[in-house]
Design an enzyme around this catalytic site. Structure first.
Site, short mmCIF file in Angstrom:
data_model
loop_
_atom_site.label_atom_id
_atom_site.label_comp_id
_atom_site.label_asym_id
_atom_site.label_seq_id
_atom_site.Cartn_x
_atom_site.Cartn_y
_atom_site.Cartn_z
N GLU A 127 0.82 -1.21 0.00
CA GLU A 127 0.00 0.00 0.00
C GLU A 127 0.86 1.27 0.00
O GLU A 127 0.53 2.25 -0.65
CB GLU A 127 -0.97 0.02 1.18
CG GLU A 127 -2.13 -0.95 1.04
CD GLU A 127 -2.99 -0.69 -0.19
OE1 GLU A 127 -3.05 0.45 -0.68
OE2 GLU A 127 -3.61 -1.65 -0.68
N TYR A 154 -6.09 6.93 3.88
CA TYR A 154 -6.29 5.86 2.89
C TYR A 154 -5.58 4.57 3.32
O TYR A 154 -6.16 3.49 3.35
CB TYR A 154 -5.76 6.31 1.52
CG TYR A 154 -5.84 5.20 0.50
CD1 TYR A 154 -7.01 4.96 -0.19
CD2 TYR A 154 -4.75 4.35 0.28
CE1 TYR A 154 -7.11 3.92 -1.10
CE2 TYR A 154 -4.84 3.30 -0.62
CZ TYR A 154 -6.02 3.09 -1.31
OH TYR A 154 -6.12 2.05 -2.19
N ASP A 177 -9.37 6.28 -2.67
CA ASP A 177 -8.36 7.03 -3.43
C ASP A 177 -9.00 7.59 -4.70
O ASP A 177 -10.22 7.52 -4.86
CB ASP A 177 -7.15 6.13 -3.76
CG ASP A 177 -7.52 5.00 -4.70
OD1 ASP A 177 -8.72 4.86 -5.04
OD2 ASP A 177 -6.62 4.25 -5.10
#
Ligand code: SF4
Length: 374
Positions: A54, A137, A155
């Site tokens: 991520e 996020y 996102d």
């Protein structure tokens, strides 16, 4: 949740069904992208791998991330190994992936997970957000994907899907809250991680910015924008002014034994602690006449053309100067000569790789080779 909307000509359009998580999850079960950080066949996700991927995927395409992810995982297979690495090693392995603050935060986060959580990532979004480099996020993505918690990472891809699905007229960035709420309302309590990844896949592979493949979209029926036929015009955005062009000079010194002159940038600011060739400051007011070369008394040659690079907030144009020096030349203070074939060990950002490639291409031009021999 049933939405109605109007086309630009004012005609009222009704979506045929409400979008639901079950439809998207059924599509995901057969169409999920195979990615190395994803757990397969009912295996439990590894939070370290989820987190690492991520962080790398922030503002970066999957294809670009894949080799870096493999490199990091083979070098630092778990969070403790990464925490024990030296920062220069991490920056060097990250070189080329861009947005270097991420690499420094990645390392700081690994250290914090080891020091404060005995090497075990916290599951909760709020606790994750307290760690370096983890924002809204990433905390939601790690919490949902690694631990199955009900959380919704949102996102740009997911904002686009939501804006089209519900034909949201509000403009970004103000629309962010609305789009996040719409995504959260769709998130199921069970399989929240799969739902997040399904949304990511839908945004990346089907509901793309241009020419979305609506015909094979699992949410074709309920998509309001698709029903109106103006899906490509979403999301609505406030036009933003581009950053002002900055300019500067870069000086490439190549020693006869194929060593190049490098230095390390300061610890703060853009590209902090990264490696670079000596150069001027980068600003909108840069004037070529003020560019000051790092070694005096040399016959500098200006390389034709410029190196262009776009940072998040501004485009940059660098004029490159090149000189070849004898083998015995020493490096000025706070600089060092590094063999060309060891550049991969340096934390060289993409812009510097472009500068060096541009200069080396020039150095092999017949005109330059000829003048050097004269
Ligand atoms: S139908 Fe088209 S515009 Fe709507 S969500 Fe699917 S791909 Fe996106």
């Amino acid at each position: 949740m049933r939405e109605t909307s109007r086309t630009r000509s004012g005609e009222r359009v009704k979506a045929k069904a409400a979008p639901d998580a079950a439809t998207l999850l059924a599509w995901y079960d057969v169409s999920a992208r195979v990615l190395p950080w994803r757990a397969r066949g009912g295996a439990k996700p590894d939070p370290y791998r989820v987190w690492l991927s991520e962080i790398m995927l922030q503002q970066t395409r999957v294809e670009t991330v894949l080799p870096y992810y493999a490199k990091f995982l083979s070098r630092w297979p778990d969070v403790t190994a990464l925490a024990n690495a030296r920062q220069e090693e991490v920056l060097s392995a990250w070189a080329g992936l861009g947005y270097y603050a991420r690499a420094r935060n990645l390392h700081a986060c690994a250290k914090a997970v080891v020091a404060e959580f005995a090497g075990i990532f916290p599951e909760d979004e709020i606790e994750l957000r307290r760690l370096p480099g983890i924002g809204a996020y990433t905390s939601a993505a790690v919490s949902a994907i690694a631990f199955g918690r009900k959380a919704t990472p949102v996102d740009g891809n997911i904002e686009r899907v939501m804006s089209r699905l519900f034909a949201v007229e509000e403009k970004l960035p103000a629309a962010k809250k609305t789009l996040a709420r719409l995504a959260a309302e769709l998130t199921p309590a069970l399989r929240a991680g799969d739902f997040a990844q399904a949304l990511m896949d839908l945004g990346a592979t089907i509901c793309t910015p241009k020419k979305p493949a609506c015909a094979i979209c699992p949410w074709l029926e309920p998509c309001v924008a698709r029903g109106r036929g103006d899906q490509e015009t979403f999301p609505r955005k406030v036009e933003k002014a581009e950053g002002k062009l900055r300019k500067g000079a870069a000086f490439v010194v190549l020693r006869e034994d194929d060593h190049i002159l490098l230095r390390t940038r300061g610890e703060k600011g853009l590209l902090a602690s990264m490696t670079e060739v000596p150069g001027s400051e980068w600003n909108a007011e840069y004037k070529e006449s003020t560019a000051s070369a790092p070694m005096r008394g040399l016959k500098w040659r200006k390389v034709s053309g410029v190196v262009r690079h776009v940072f998040t907030h501004f485009p940059l144009e660098l004029t490159v100067y090149f000189v070849r020096v004898p083998k015995k030349a020493g490096a000025p203070k706070a600089m060092r000569f590094v063999p060309l074939d060891e550049l991969d060990r340096e934390a060289l950002p993409s812009v510097m790789r472009k500068v060096i490639a541009h200069a080396l291409e020039f150095s092999s031009e017949p005109e330059f080779t000829r003048s050097k021999q004269e």
